[in-house]
Design an enzyme around this catalytic site. Structure first.
Site, PDB file in Angstrom:
ATOM      1  N   SER A 135      35.719  -2.425  12.812  1.00 23.36           N
ATOM      2  CA  SER A 135      34.650  -2.382  13.805  1.00 23.36           C
ATOM      3  C   SER A 135      34.991  -1.311  14.831  1.00 23.36           C
ATOM      4  CB  SER A 135      34.526  -3.726  14.520  1.00 23.36           C
ATOM      5  OG  SER A 135      35.573  -3.891  15.473  1.00 23.36           O
ATOM      6  N   ASP A 136      33.980  -0.800  15.511  1.00 23.93           N
ATOM      7  CA  ASP A 136      34.270  -0.042  16.717  1.00 23.93           C
ATOM      8  C   ASP A 136      34.801  -1.050  17.734  1.00 23.93           C
ATOM      9  OD1 ASP A 136      34.444   1.982  18.576  1.00 23.93           O
ATOM     10  OD2 ASP A 136      32.451   2.774  18.169  1.00 23.93           O
ATOM     11  N   CYS A 137      35.395  -0.560  18.798  1.00 25.99           N
ATOM     12  CA  CYS A 137      36.149  -1.453  19.675  1.00 25.99           C
ATOM     13  C   CYS A 137      35.263  -2.438  20.420  1.00 25.99           C
ATOM     14  CB  CYS A 137      36.992  -0.638  20.644  1.00 25.99           C
ATOM     15  SG  CYS A 137      38.264   0.288  19.778  1.00 25.99           S
TER      16      CYS A 137
END
Length: 870
Positions: free
Chosen positions: A389-391
């Site tokens: 995932s992106d952060c």
């Protein structure tokens, strides 16, 4: 609570307004405190830090695990130092030490044992499978297949241990001899400090800063792209070998530069799907190195690259919209025709080992929960790697987007969709309860771990002593080398775009120029040259230094106090030096206060009073001035384009550490510019188009002009592919078919205008080469970019006005012809996508275009017995 991590301290602002992001890891939770001069900071419900800017900017919020890059919106060269309580060696300003000490004691107060940081890690081996105590596990046996080793490792873990692997900072497993593993490092155009995986606090203090991607893309040179990626990989692996970087990097950014206001467009290869696709392939192959010697095998990957952000992500913060809550409404046609091709190529041809799902929703569903898109990558494209995932993209599904009804539901949605790892701590905190409630099964976690461990195995993580592996010889001597500096310089040389050159003012002749005035803050401030996602450059050269190496009598005035140029303070000094100089160079444009992650632009004009400064200088200079534009996004400089007092305009993007030398070479003719714009430069009027409109095709019924050169129907300031040279070029087609025939895989009744690609019996058999003669008609040698376009007369709705089908960079000699060959794959390059998202090949006439040269090509079906009978 027991503190098990270190503080990460990241100054991320321009002095004196320095912003510090401080991260403390307590158990599995990361807490972020942000200390900024001139700003107020408060901790809010232990979930996030909210900043209120005293300069009246809107407050913004970052979740606890968004250490960087969200807070990196000012300086391209933040400092990161990791420290532990055991050595207490903080080399920071005294007031900040007290602030950090307070936060440390606050965390430590939860547990008297907190004064012993990372004590468990101290008992662990430095690498997994270290002899003799930890090398007997089957997953350490290098003779076994990767899949077998990965399954063995998963089988040895308890459920709590498995959950600890689901964060970007994977937890240690002491009983198996596994130390922590950090997945998050960044390498967009050099080793960057974004993320906790990289630190310039040891024997390595700097790394080569290559040009920002948008400038390197302007070279249209696949060989260059791969060479740059390989050089970055060498430096990254060298830093890993001394414990200052990771093995898994979250680059390249291959989203389409759809809107000229996008703050992160600078990170991308531009607006064209073919260019973005080709760049993705070259970057990943060069960076991973897995296919250097044929087919990949166990432990053959140098580093891991990650295609991001999947998918339709190209809005950060515009108006009331942010990337965290934006729902990208994308048609099937645009999805398959524009947004997806770079990712497909990155995986199918580049063999990327990582795919990052984006923050935004795609047609109402969070990108990380789009199981259909993640399944498409694995089953149709052959993706063999891990999905991150992106952060905090998992946290926002519940907390911001309110798509799910609980944290556990968010976790269930992404794990079952095919995501493997969460950048952040959400899975660490809520996966166990999700399992207990039955929303997540342990098999879902095992599937994710198999993907994660398989990538680690391919990287040689479990092969024992890393110093003895094939990349173990790399070290500090392999960073900041002269070879890499020359490569960075070559990337700038090939990327610089000459936009205007009236009456041949350029190139300058050194013997005719006794004095030069260079004006603009960026002329001497090298920190601007990197753009975003940067580290510490080895030996940056300013534009001022570069010009002084040619003309010692070069004077400098900032003109504006800073790049935003909100006042006329400094104008007078700039005007004074301009009056006395033989030649005046004005440096204007953008920096990270205008465009960066989490910050989109609202205007396409030069910031503040820069336009006024240009006009003031042009009115007093002895000769028409030279305007140098810095920045990643398009700028409406129509005023300068049309002003006879501005003789020349060059765009130099964000040139990295050697920008000063490259600019001087271009101005004085040691370099003949040959770069081409990888994006359309729109007029300011385009800002009336909502940035939230994801449609690529024009819609006259609602006054929508379309986007990118393929569909934009308005007037451009400069078109995609535009670029001048000190030479004049002409072309001739030497070899080109006039007709090609295709065979279907199955007989169809009747004749059609288009054929679905899956119906073509053999796309390979239809490929052909276009051979072109490039004539350099000027008196200067040059490196020249050949761009081959096509257009089709098909009646498929929404077909592009034209599309790029091939490009090559070629070196030319003055007054001579050079031959170049471009391979065309009709199924890929001459096809289009219909309204149902299906790729089809139009039959009939296609026009192949090279500048003003055109050639008609006809595609028709082979005559078959079936057709004869019909």
């Amino acid at each position: 609570m027991k503190v098990v991590g270190c503080f990460q301290i990241s100054p991320t602002g321009i002095p004196p307004a320095t912003r510090y992001t401080v991260t403390c890891v307590v158990k599995t939770n990361q807490y972020v405190f942000t200390v900024t001069s001139g700003q107020k900071c408060r901790k809010h419900k232990q979930k996030h830090t909210e900043l209120t800017d005293t300069r009246n900017r809107k407050p913004f919020t970052t979740y606890s695990t968004l250490i960087t890059p969200n807070l990196r919106d000012s300086l391209p060269h933040p400092v990161k130092r990791a420290w532990s309580w055991s050595n207490a060696s903080m080399r920071l300003h005294q007031p900040l030490q007290w602030i950090l000490l307070f936060f440390f004691l606050l965390a430590a107060s939860f547990d008297p044992l907190a004064t012993s940081l990372a004590s468990d890690d101290a008992q662990l081996p430095k690498v997994p499978c270290e002899s003799p105590n930890y090398s007997s596990f089957p997953f350490c046996n290098t003779s076994l297949p990767v899949a077998v080793r990965a399954r063995n490792l998963v089988s040895l873990l308890t459920l709590p241990e498995k959950i600890q692997q689901l964060s970007n900072t994977a937890g240690a497993v002491p009983r198996l001899g596994l130390p922590t593993f950090e997945w998050w490092s960044e390498s967009l155009h050099g080793i960057a400090v974004n993320g906790p995986g990289v630190a310039f606090n040891g024997s390595v203090r700097a790394a080569t800063e290559f040009p920002q991607v948008i400038l390197t893309a302007a070279a249209f040179n696949r060989t260059l792209w791969r060479a740059v990626a390989r050089a970055i990989a060498v430096e990254a692996r060298a830093m890993y070998n001394v414990g200052q970087a990771g093995l898994t990097y979250w680059a390249p950014n291959i989203n389409i530069f759809r809107d000229p206001r996008w703050g992160r467009g600078q990170e991308t290869p531009g607006e064209d799907p073919l260019v973005a696709s080709e760049y993705a392939v070259e970057y990943v192959k060069g960076f991973q190195g897995e296919y250097d010697n044929g087919e990949a095998g166990s432990s053959s990957m140098m580093l891991s690259a990650c295609c991001k952000h999947y998918t339709a992500y190209d809005l950060d913060r515009w108006g009331n919209y942010t990337r965290y809550i934006f729902d990208a409404q994308v048609t099937e046609q645009d999805m398959e025709d524009t947004y997806q091709p770079p990712f497909e190529s990155c995986i199918k041809e580049g063999h990327a080992s990582c795919l990052m799902c984006a923050y935004n929703q795609v047609n109402g569903v969070p990108a990380c929960a789009r199981g259909d898109l993640l399944e498409k990558a694995r089953k149709e494209w052959g993706f063999d790697g891990y999905v991150t995932s992106d952060c905090d993209a998992v946290a926002i599904i519940y907390e911001d987007q309110q798509y799910s009804s609980s944290p556990e539901d968010s976790i269930a949605s992404v794990l079952k969709a095919g995501m493997d790892i969460n950048c952040g701590t959400y899975l660490l905190r809520f996966t166990e309860s999700a399992v207990k409630s039955g929303k997540v099964q342990e098999e879902d976690i095992d599937r994710a771990l198999l993907n994660l461990f398989s990538v680690q195995l391919r990287l040689g993580v479990f092969d024992g002593d890393h110093a003895k592996n094939r990349f173990g010889h790399l070290g500090p001597k392999n960073l900041c080398t002269q070879e890499h500096r020359e490569l960075a310089l070559e990337a700038v040389r090939q990327g610089i775009v000459l936009l205007k050159n009236e009456e041949g003012l350029l190139p300058l002749r050194k013997h005719e120029v006794s004095s030069v005035a260079i004006i603009g803050p960026a002329a001497s401030y090298t920190s601007v040259y990197g753009g975003d996602y940067t580290g510490f450059p080895c030996n940056p050269t300013s534009f001022l230094e570069g010009l002084r190496s040619y003309v010692p009598r070069t004077t400098f005035a900032a003109g504006c106090m800073d790049m935003p140029c909100e006042t006329t303070v400094g104008f007078e000094e700039a005007v004074d030096i301009a009056k006395d100089a033989d030649i005046v160079v004005m440096v204007a444009g953008l920096n990270l206060t205008e465009e960066t992650e989490d910050l989109d632009r609202h205007s396409l004009l030069l910031p503040g009073k820069q336009m006024d400064l240009v006009r003031s200088i042009a009115s007093v200079s002895k000769k028409p001035l030279i305007l140098v534009l810095i920045g990643g996004g398009p700028i409406d400089v129509s005023f300068a384009k049309e002003d006879p007092l501005v003789a020349s305009i060059l765009w130099i993007g964000y040139p990295g550490e050697v920008g000063g030398q490259a600019l001087a070479e271009a101005l004085f003719g040691d370099l003949n510019p040959g770069g081409r714009l990888p994006v359309t430069w729109y007029p300011e009027s385009f800002t009336s188009v909502p940035m939230t409109d994801m449609n690529m095709r024009a819609d006259p019924s609602r006054g929508y002009p379309g986007r990118t050169y393929r569909f934009y129907t308005g007037k451009a300031v400069y078109e995609f592919g535009y670029g001048l040279s000190y030479s004049n070029y002409s072309y001739k087609f030497l070899s080109m078919p006039e007709k090609i025939r295709l065979a279907r895989s199955s007989a169809m009744r009747g004749r059609l205008d288009v054929v679905h690609i899956e119906e073509v019996a053999s796309c390979d058999a239809m490929r052909f080469h276009v051979q072109v003669s490039v004539n350099n008609n000027g008196g200067v040698d040059g490196s020249h970019t050949v761009l081959l376009f096509s257009r089709s007369g098909t009646n498929v709705r929404g077909v592009p006005q034209k599309q790029l089908i091939g490009f090559e960079r070629v070196r030319t000699t003055c007054y001579e012809a050079t031959e170049v060959t471009i391979l065309v794959d009709p199924c890929k390059h001459l096809s289009t996508v219909n309204e149902h998202g299906q790729r089809v090949l139009p039959l009939g006439a296609h026009v192949i275009m090279l500048e003003d040269l055109e050639h008609k090509l006809v595609i028709e079906e082979e005559e078959t017995k079936m057709h004869d009978e019909l």
